[in-house]
Design a protein around this motif. Sequence first.
Motif, mmCIF file in Angstrom:
data_model
loop_
_atom_site.group_PDB
_atom_site.id
_atom_site.type_symbol
_atom_site.label_atom_id
_atom_site.label_comp_id
_atom_site.label_asym_id
_atom_site.label_seq_id
_atom_site.Cartn_x
_atom_site.Cartn_y
_atom_site.Cartn_z
ATOM 1 N N ASN A 1 3.292 -7.239 -9.618
ATOM 2 C CA ASN A 1 3.342 -6.220 -10.666
ATOM 3 C C ASN A 1 3.381 -4.816 -10.067
ATOM 4 O OD1 ASN A 1 3.253 -5.747 -13.600
ATOM 5 N ND2 ASN A 1 1.304 -4.742 -13.167
ATOM 6 N N ARG A 2 2.547 -4.573 -9.060
ATOM 7 C CA ARG A 2 2.521 -3.255 -8.415
ATOM 8 C C ARG A 2 3.844 -2.960 -7.719
ATOM 9 N NH1 ARG A 2 -2.564 -4.836 -5.664
ATOM 10 N NH2 ARG A 2 -1.710 -3.862 -3.808
ATOM 11 N N ALA A 3 4.429 -3.986 -7.110
ATOM 12 C CA ALA A 3 5.712 -3.784 -6.433
ATOM 13 C C ALA A 3 6.810 -3.423 -7.437
ATOM 14 C CB ALA A 3 6.092 -5.041 -5.654
ATOM 15 N N ILE A 4 6.823 -4.096 -8.584
ATOM 16 C CA ILE A 4 7.837 -3.781 -9.603
ATOM 17 C C ILE A 4 7.636 -2.365 -10.136
ATOM 18 C CG2 ILE A 4 8.730 -4.395 -11.888
ATOM 19 C CD1 ILE A 4 9.607 -6.288 -9.682
ATOM 20 N N HIS A 5 6.393 -1.934 -10.313
ATOM 21 C CA HIS A 5 6.126 -0.543 -10.701
ATOM 22 C C HIS A 5 6.690 0.415 -9.648
ATOM 23 C CE1 HIS A 5 3.517 -0.320 -14.337
ATOM 24 N NE2 HIS A 5 3.310 -1.608 -14.062
ATOM 25 N N LEU A 6 6.470 0.087 -8.377
ATOM 26 C CA LEU A 6 6.982 0.925 -7.287
ATOM 27 C C LEU A 6 8.505 1.004 -7.340
ATOM 28 C CD1 LEU A 6 6.701 2.443 -4.548
ATOM 29 C CD2 LEU A 6 6.703 0.200 -3.432
ATOM 30 N N PHE A 7 9.159 -0.124 -7.567
ATOM 31 C CA PHE A 7 10.620 -0.128 -7.635
ATOM 32 C C PHE A 7 11.107 0.653 -8.857
ATOM 33 C CE2 PHE A 7 10.313 -4.492 -5.417
ATOM 34 C CZ PHE A 7 10.237 -3.879 -4.182
ATOM 35 N N HIS A 8 10.435 0.471 -9.984
ATOM 36 C CA HIS A 8 10.804 1.215 -11.196
ATOM 37 C C HIS A 8 10.755 2.716 -10.944
ATOM 38 C CE1 HIS A 8 9.876 3.288 -15.019
ATOM 39 N NE2 HIS A 8 10.742 2.435 -15.547
ATOM 40 N N ASP A 9 9.668 3.153 -10.306
ATOM 41 C CA ASP A 9 9.483 4.581 -10.050
ATOM 42 C C ASP A 9 10.427 5.099 -8.966
ATOM 43 O OD1 ASP A 9 7.493 4.475 -11.944
ATOM 44 O OD2 ASP A 9 5.849 4.433 -10.502
ATOM 45 N N SER A 10 10.995 4.185 -8.173
ATOM 46 C CA SER A 10 11.915 4.574 -7.104
ATOM 47 C C SER A 10 13.373 4.558 -7.540
ATOM 48 C CB SER A 10 11.755 3.628 -5.897
ATOM 49 O OG SER A 10 10.437 3.650 -5.393
ATOM 50 N N LEU A 11 13.640 4.029 -8.740
ATOM 51 C CA LEU A 11 15.017 3.927 -9.227
ATOM 52 C C LEU A 11 15.399 5.138 -10.063
ATOM 53 C CD1 LEU A 11 15.244 0.190 -10.379
ATOM 54 C CD2 LEU A 11 16.667 1.267 -8.619
ATOM 55 N N SER A 12 16.631 5.556 -9.911
ATOM 56 C CA SER A 12 17.154 6.559 -10.836
ATOM 57 C C SER A 12 17.361 5.892 -12.195
ATOM 58 C CB SER A 12 18.480 7.116 -10.308
ATOM 59 O OG SER A 12 19.433 6.078 -10.175
ATOM 60 N N PRO A 13 17.405 6.667 -13.293
ATOM 61 C CA PRO A 13 17.702 6.072 -14.595
ATOM 62 C C PRO A 13 19.002 5.267 -14.535
ATOM 63 C CG PRO A 13 16.979 8.326 -14.867
ATOM 64 C CD PRO A 13 17.156 8.113 -13.389
ATOM 65 N N LEU A 14 18.972 4.063 -15.078
ATOM 66 C CA LEU A 14 20.091 3.121 -15.058
ATOM 67 C C LEU A 14 20.380 2.564 -13.657
ATOM 68 C CD1 LEU A 14 22.565 4.811 -17.587
ATOM 69 C CD2 LEU A 14 20.884 3.012 -18.023
ATOM 70 N N GLY A 15 19.417 2.739 -12.730
ATOM 71 C CA GLY A 15 19.559 2.139 -11.405
ATOM 72 C C GLY A 15 19.331 0.638 -11.460
ATOM 73 N N VAL B 1 0.790 -1.236 0.000
ATOM 74 C CA VAL B 1 0.000 0.000 0.000
ATOM 75 C C VAL B 1 0.825 1.291 0.000
ATOM 76 C CG1 VAL B 1 -2.006 -1.075 1.104
ATOM 77 C CG2 VAL B 1 -0.220 -0.074 2.538
ATOM 78 N N ASP B 2 2.097 1.239 0.430
ATOM 79 C CA ASP B 2 2.878 2.467 0.554
ATOM 80 C C ASP B 2 3.528 2.856 -0.765
ATOM 81 O OD1 ASP B 2 2.174 2.735 3.204
ATOM 82 O OD2 ASP B 2 3.935 1.668 3.948
ATOM 83 N N GLN B 3 4.010 4.098 -0.829
ATOM 84 C CA GLN B 3 4.435 4.700 -2.088
ATOM 85 C C GLN B 3 5.947 4.956 -2.114
ATOM 86 O OE1 GLN B 3 2.032 4.972 -4.488
ATOM 87 N NE2 GLN B 3 0.730 4.027 -2.921
ATOM 88 N N VAL B 4 6.382 5.551 -3.213
ATOM 89 C CA VAL B 4 7.780 5.966 -3.382
ATOM 90 C C VAL B 4 8.146 6.956 -2.277
ATOM 91 C CG1 VAL B 4 9.371 7.208 -4.903
ATOM 92 C CG2 VAL B 4 7.663 5.634 -5.887
ATOM 93 N N PHE B 5 9.337 6.803 -1.675
ATOM 94 C CA PHE B 5 9.750 7.757 -0.637
ATOM 95 C C PHE B 5 11.141 8.335 -0.887
ATOM 96 C CE2 PHE B 5 11.124 3.586 0.803
ATOM 97 C CZ PHE B 5 12.378 3.805 1.348
ATOM 98 N N ASN B 6 11.815 7.891 -1.958
ATOM 99 C CA ASN B 6 13.135 8.432 -2.277
ATOM 100 C C ASN B 6 13.534 7.917 -3.655
ATOM 101 O OD1 ASN B 6 15.711 9.676 -1.960
ATOM 102 N ND2 ASN B 6 15.687 9.214 0.239
ATOM 103 N N GLU B 7 14.690 8.366 -4.144
ATOM 104 C CA GLU B 7 15.229 7.840 -5.396
ATOM 105 C C GLU B 7 16.514 7.094 -5.086
ATOM 106 O OE1 GLU B 7 15.313 9.913 -9.477
ATOM 107 O OE2 GLU B 7 17.378 10.151 -8.742
#
Length: 275
Positions: free
Chosen positions: A228-242, A203-209
């Motif tokens: 699937n939702r967790a992978i979206h969360l990780f994608h949105d939490s990663l810097s480009p090329l993270g 249920v929780d969201q992005v909190f940093n990069e």
Amino acid sequence: MDSQTQLTTEELNEIIHLIHTQHGYDFNDYARASLLRRVTRCMNIAGFKTSYELKYHLTNDKSFFAWFLETLTVNVTEMFRDPLFYKDLRDKVLPTLASYPIIKIWHAGCATGEEVYSMSILLQEAGLLNRTRLYATDLNPVNLEKARQGIIPLKQIKDYTTNYIKSGGQNDFSSYYTAQYDNAIIRKEYRECVVFAQHNLAVDQVFNEFQLICCRNVMIYFNHDLQNRAIHLFHDSLSPLGYLALGIKESLLFTDIKQQFESVNPATRIYRRKK
């Protein structure tokens, strides 16, 4: 509850609903078969024969719920688990992360902290610990408190030392902890560099990069939708090329954004977010 007794699907759904409404923890998208086994195990340990007994104690006994949550969500973990994974981190990931002035790493579902302390040792050996911010999160506050303490039974150290050597470690592993009675305590400098916090992947969201996210052997407990939702969360939490690191039995196969990642090594489940 004897070994021949099983909760019905309806009873399990009622327990999931009760936990959500009474305590705010949402297990609706956890893999049902795995959740059923773990709830049944909790009932066996507690000596409950019926779902009514379980629901009564979940509703009326806060200390029982704390125990139940700890038992339900405990993840098997160890230091330098899957040594070849850590060898890949040493050889293929950390040299790239060294180009960042500040490195931010997230261990999601950190359990009792063994993997995040393994990471802090890798970073120290690569000369990167002093400019890294490590974040370790878990659903379970009891896990987090154990992780903060950095206390490991000495009987496990022999296996952890073997893992460390197989991962490419060259130092004396005993230099990373202090022995005290039957326990090993991770040295202060490796504990103080970690920020521990409660975070619920459901249920929780992005909190940093972050430049690296490790979520290993957590998503095996999720259904495909929550994975699937967790992978979206990780994608949105990663810097480009993270980088994203999953457990050996996990993959991006069932996520709808798998094309947003490239594989660093399929065998060790390390991926890199594309630009």
